[in-house]
Write a protein that holds these residues in place. Structure first.
Motif, PDB file in Angstrom:
ATOM      1  N   GLY A   1      58.478  35.824  83.645  1.00 22.60           N
ATOM      2  CA  GLY A   1      59.890  35.521  83.459  1.00 22.60           C
ATOM      3  C   GLY A   1      60.147  34.772  82.168  1.00 22.60           C
ATOM      4  N   VAL A   2      61.412  34.469  81.941  1.00 24.48           N
ATOM      5  CA  VAL A   2      61.817  33.753  80.733  1.00 24.48           C
ATOM      6  C   VAL A   2      61.101  32.410  80.629  1.00 24.48           C
ATOM      7  N   GLU A   3      60.778  31.810  81.777  1.00 26.65           N
ATOM      8  CA  GLU A   3      60.083  30.527  81.770  1.00 26.65           C
ATOM      9  C   GLU A   3      58.755  30.619  81.028  1.00 26.65           C
ATOM     10  N   ASP A   4      58.144  31.793  81.051  1.00 22.21           N
ATOM     11  CA  ASP A   4      56.814  31.960  80.470  1.00 22.21           C
ATOM     12  C   ASP A   4      56.841  32.519  79.055  1.00 22.21           C
ATOM     13  N   THR A   5      57.975  33.072  78.610  1.00 20.34           N
ATOM     14  CA  THR A   5      57.977  33.794  77.350  1.00 20.34           C
ATOM     15  C   THR A   5      58.814  33.151  76.252  1.00 20.34           C
ATOM     16  N   THR A   6      59.817  32.386  76.579  1.00 20.00           N
ATOM     17  CA  THR A   6      60.685  31.815  75.560  1.00 20.00           C
ATOM     18  C   THR A   6      60.082  30.506  75.059  1.00 20.00           C
ATOM     19  N   PRO A   7      59.874  30.418  73.749  1.00 18.43           N
ATOM     20  CA  PRO A   7      59.251  29.197  73.228  1.00 18.43           C
ATOM     21  C   PRO A   7      60.182  27.994  73.374  1.00 18.43           C
ATOM     22  N   LEU A   8      59.614  26.907  73.796  1.00 22.10           N
ATOM     23  CA  LEU A   8      60.340  25.646  73.915  1.00 22.10           C
ATOM     24  C   LEU A   8      59.940  24.733  72.764  1.00 22.10           C
TER      25      LEU A   8
ATOM     26  N   ARG B   1      60.095  22.501  89.136  1.00 24.06           N
ATOM     27  CA  ARG B   1      60.770  23.536  89.909  1.00 24.06           C
ATOM     28  C   ARG B   1      61.101  24.702  88.991  1.00 24.06           C
ATOM     29  N   SER B   2      61.221  25.882  89.556  1.00 25.63           N
ATOM     30  CA  SER B   2      61.519  27.077  88.768  1.00 25.63           C
ATOM     31  C   SER B   2      62.978  27.059  88.318  1.00 25.63           C
TER      32      SER B   2
ATOM     33  N   SER C   1      65.123  29.367  88.826  1.00 27.74           N
ATOM     34  CA  SER C   1      65.967  29.830  89.933  1.00 27.74           C
ATOM     35  C   SER C   1      66.204  28.719  90.952  1.00 27.74           C
ATOM     36  N   ASP C   2      65.260  27.805  91.087  1.00 29.76           N
ATOM     37  CA  ASP C   2      65.442  26.679  92.009  1.00 29.76           C
ATOM     38  C   ASP C   2      66.466  25.661  91.503  1.00 29.76           C
ATOM     39  N   ILE C   3      66.657  25.590  90.205  1.00 27.56           N
ATOM     40  CA  ILE C   3      67.573  24.575  89.669  1.00 27.56           C
ATOM     41  C   ILE C   3      68.914  25.156  89.223  1.00 27.56           C
ATOM     42  N   THR C   4      69.110  26.455  89.439  1.00 28.91           N
ATOM     43  CA  THR C   4      70.336  27.114  88.980  1.00 28.91           C
ATOM     44  C   THR C   4      71.108  27.677  90.161  1.00 28.91           C
ATOM     45  N   TRP C   5      72.367  27.306  90.272  1.00 32.64           N
ATOM     46  CA  TRP C   5      73.251  27.848  91.291  1.00 32.64           C
ATOM     47  C   TRP C   5      74.199  28.828  90.622  1.00 32.64           C
TER      48      TRP C   5
END
Length: 190
Positions: free
Chosen positions: A2-9, A176-177, A179-183
């Protein structure tokens, strides 16, 4: 993946952690302390109210000792070795009244401390924000006016050892992922 793993921070977002072991020989310069406070000063706030203030204690000075006296046993084990201890204050009321100064004072103080934390990282320092201290006792010790509140504290310095050695028993560095922190991330269909 997912984006969590691919977008550089930013390096800060990836590397940030809250140390519990600091180099107790590191002396912070006046210029570094000023840079930390200047970064905090530049944080956004509701209506530009800037409802924050800081009490700065450098290890070895009188202010630091006064701050250390009010630490809880859990923070007293590690926080005094930091180069700087900060008491983070928020203005809760208009002076001489019970009128709320800013309903966003806590949020705005958090922004200021976050900006300070970013600046610390750029200077090779790390910040551990905490609440384990005697708020009332510290407010009395420092003669904090009634319209101000000692909201939190922060320890700033050079961490010692790898990140893994800074994880307290019973805690985790896992986050947390998204998706867990986004409503309602993508909204709902009509």
């Amino acid at each position: 993946m997912g984006v969590e793993d691919t977008t550089p921070l930013t390096p800060f977002a990836v590397e940030r952690f809250s140390p519990i072991r600091y180099d107790d020989t590191h002396q912070i310069t006046d210029e570094y302390v000023d840079a930390l406070l200047d970064a905090a000063r530049r944080a956004p706030s509701a209506g530009n109210s800037q409802p924050w203030a800081f009490v700065v204690g450098r290890r070895g000075d009188d202010v630091h000792e006064r701050l250390v006296r009010h630490l809880a046993p859990s923070t007293r084990r590690w926080a005094p070795s930091a180069s700087v201890l900060l008491a983070n204050l928020s203005q809760r009321c208009v002076e001489g009244t019970d009128l709320e100064y800013s309903e966003f004072a806590h949020y705005d103080l958090g922004q200021a401390v976050a900006h300070l934390t970013f600046q610390a990282h750029a200077l090779g320092l790390a910040v551990h924000q905490f609440r384990a201290f005697d708020r009332a006792g510290l407010a009395q010790e420092l003669a904090v006016p009634d319209h101000w509140e000692v909201t939190s504290m922060a320890a700033v310095g050079v961490p010692v050892g790898p990140v893994e050695t800074h994880v307290s028993a019973g805690t985790s560095r896992e986050r947390r992922s998204l998706s867990d922190i986004t409503w309602l991330r993508h909204g709902t269909p009509d």
